[in-house]
Design a protein around this motif. Structure first.
Motif, PDB file in Angstrom:
ATOM      1  N   PRO A 161       0.817  -1.215   0.000  1.00  0.00           N
ATOM      2  CA  PRO A 161       0.000   0.000   0.000  1.00  0.00           C
ATOM      3  C   PRO A 161       0.849   1.263   0.000  1.00  0.00           C
ATOM      4  O   PRO A 161       1.927   1.307   0.592  1.00  0.00           O
ATOM      5  CB  PRO A 161      -0.805  -0.125   1.296  1.00  0.00           C
ATOM      6  CG  PRO A 161       0.032  -0.999   2.179  1.00  0.00           C
ATOM      7  CD  PRO A 161       0.701  -1.972   1.256  1.00  0.00           C
TER       8      PRO A 161
ATOM      9  N   ASP B 156      -6.464   1.283  -4.801  1.00  0.00           N
ATOM     10  CA  ASP B 156      -6.982   0.186  -3.991  1.00  0.00           C
ATOM     11  C   ASP B 156      -8.339   0.563  -3.404  1.00  0.00           C
ATOM     12  O   ASP B 156      -8.885   1.631  -3.682  1.00  0.00           O
ATOM     13  CB  ASP B 156      -5.988  -0.216  -2.901  1.00  0.00           C
ATOM     14  CG  ASP B 156      -5.707   0.899  -1.898  1.00  0.00           C
ATOM     15  OD1 ASP B 156      -6.508   1.852  -1.799  1.00  0.00           O
ATOM     16  OD2 ASP B 156      -4.671   0.811  -1.200  1.00  0.00           O
ATOM     17  N   ASP B 157      -8.886  -0.318  -2.582  1.00  0.00           N
ATOM     18  CA  ASP B 157     -10.221  -0.091  -2.020  1.00  0.00           C
ATOM     19  C   ASP B 157     -10.203   0.839  -0.819  1.00  0.00           C
ATOM     20  O   ASP B 157     -11.264   1.187  -0.292  1.00  0.00           O
ATOM     21  CB  ASP B 157     -10.852  -1.432  -1.604  1.00  0.00           C
ATOM     22  CG  ASP B 157     -11.106  -2.339  -2.797  1.00  0.00           C
ATOM     23  OD1 ASP B 157     -11.310  -1.796  -3.907  1.00  0.00           O
ATOM     24  OD2 ASP B 157     -11.084  -3.574  -2.621  1.00  0.00           O
ATOM     25  N   ALA B 158      -9.030   1.248  -0.370  1.00  0.00           N
ATOM     26  CA  ALA B 158      -8.915   2.089   0.818  1.00  0.00           C
ATOM     27  C   ALA B 158      -8.634   3.544   0.475  1.00  0.00           C
ATOM     28  O   ALA B 158      -8.303   4.337   1.355  1.00  0.00           O
ATOM     29  CB  ALA B 158      -7.827   1.546   1.736  1.00  0.00           C
ATOM     30  N   GLY B 159      -8.721   3.890  -0.791  1.00  0.00           N
ATOM     31  CA  GLY B 159      -8.455   5.263  -1.187  1.00  0.00           C
ATOM     32  C   GLY B 159      -6.997   5.543  -1.497  1.00  0.00           C
ATOM     33  O   GLY B 159      -6.642   6.684  -1.789  1.00  0.00           O
ATOM     34  N   GLY B 160      -6.164   4.525  -1.428  1.00  0.00           N
ATOM     35  CA  GLY B 160      -4.749   4.680  -1.754  1.00  0.00           C
ATOM     36  C   GLY B 160      -4.404   3.923  -3.019  1.00  0.00           C
ATOM     37  O   GLY B 160      -5.244   3.726  -3.905  1.00  0.00           O
TER      38      GLY B 160
ATOM     39  N   ARG C 211      -1.687   0.570  -4.675  1.00  0.00           N
ATOM     40  CA  ARG C 211      -0.881  -0.619  -4.388  1.00  0.00           C
ATOM     41  C   ARG C 211      -0.335  -1.144  -5.709  1.00  0.00           C
ATOM     42  O   ARG C 211      -0.765  -0.764  -6.793  1.00  0.00           O
ATOM     43  CB  ARG C 211      -1.711  -1.703  -3.719  1.00  0.00           C
ATOM     44  CG  ARG C 211      -2.894  -2.161  -4.554  1.00  0.00           C
ATOM     45  CD  ARG C 211      -3.449  -3.505  -4.131  1.00  0.00           C
ATOM     46  NE  ARG C 211      -4.659  -3.827  -4.858  1.00  0.00           N
ATOM     47  CZ  ARG C 211      -4.702  -4.270  -6.111  1.00  0.00           C
ATOM     48  NH1 ARG C 211      -3.574  -4.440  -6.777  1.00  0.00           N
ATOM     49  NH2 ARG C 211      -5.850  -4.545  -6.702  1.00  0.00           N
TER      50      ARG C 211
END
Length: 208
Positions: free
Chosen positions: A33, A146-150, A152
């Protein structure tokens, strides 16, 4: 985590232009990440993350099962001369750099990775290649949301088997690659990426 091939093929990666005669074997989400601008750090750090895995020197690989498989592969390679002179990129097969369009040819080449030779490097993707008497392979590393707003990394592996030998070899190693080698690789990458981010240097436990 292994991903459906469509996750990779749905993106407009430049590697698609170079690998139309290759088979997309695997796509994996990398446990790396970061932020939008961290792809350069991933590329620079990848030799450390992949230490022993890209070069075939498994002494620093933490998975015992993977070390055993690498030892078997090295032994077979010596017996059948799969990795000898005349079997690599530029010898048995031409480099994919010969296929690059002008804009990619003028882009940075990027770093080599162990036994892999870099083909090109862009702001969000990097491709490296390897060849022996069984296969011509390409590893593509992309940088995706990614699904967290960041963001990868995402790894895709292409292969072009060399005749019946290469086809049989790829079929034979597929279960070992997907069940043992790649999961162990992901665990090693995750530990080393987290250690690099935190600045901590901790001995990694051995995988089975």
């Amino acid at each position: 985590m292994r991903l459906p091939n469509a996750v990779h093929t749905s993106r407009s990666w430049r590697v698609h232009e170079l690998t139309r005669d290759f088979t997309l074997e695997d796509v994996w989400a990398l446990p790396t990440p970061g932020g939008r601008n961290d792809f350069t750090r991933l590329v620079q750090d990848f030799p450390r993350l992949m230490q022993g895995l890209a070069s075939g020197d498994s002494s620093s690989v933490t998975s015992r099962a993977t070390r055993l498989l690498f030892a078997v592969r090295r032994a077979l390679g010596r017996v059948f001369r799969w990795d000898g002179s005349g079997s690599g990129v530029g010898s048995r097969v031409p480099t994919l750099r010969d296929r690059l369009p002008a804009d990619l040819r003028d882009a940075p080449t990027g770093p080599d990775l162990g036994s892999f030779t870099s083909v090109y490097l862009l702001d969000d993707e990097w491709a490296v290649e390897l060849a022996n008497r069984t296969v011509h392979g390409v590893m593509h590393i992309g940088w995706v949301p990614d699904d967290a707003g960041g963001y990868r990394g995402e790894m895709a592996v292409y292969a072009k088997p060399n005749g019946l030998l290469g086809t049989g070899y790829m079929h034979a190693i597929a279960p070992f690659r997907r069940v043992i080698v790649y999961p162990a690789m992901m665990r090693q990458i995750e530990r080393r990426w987290q250690a690099g981010v935190s600045g901590a240097v901790r001995p990694a436990p051995e995988d089975t």
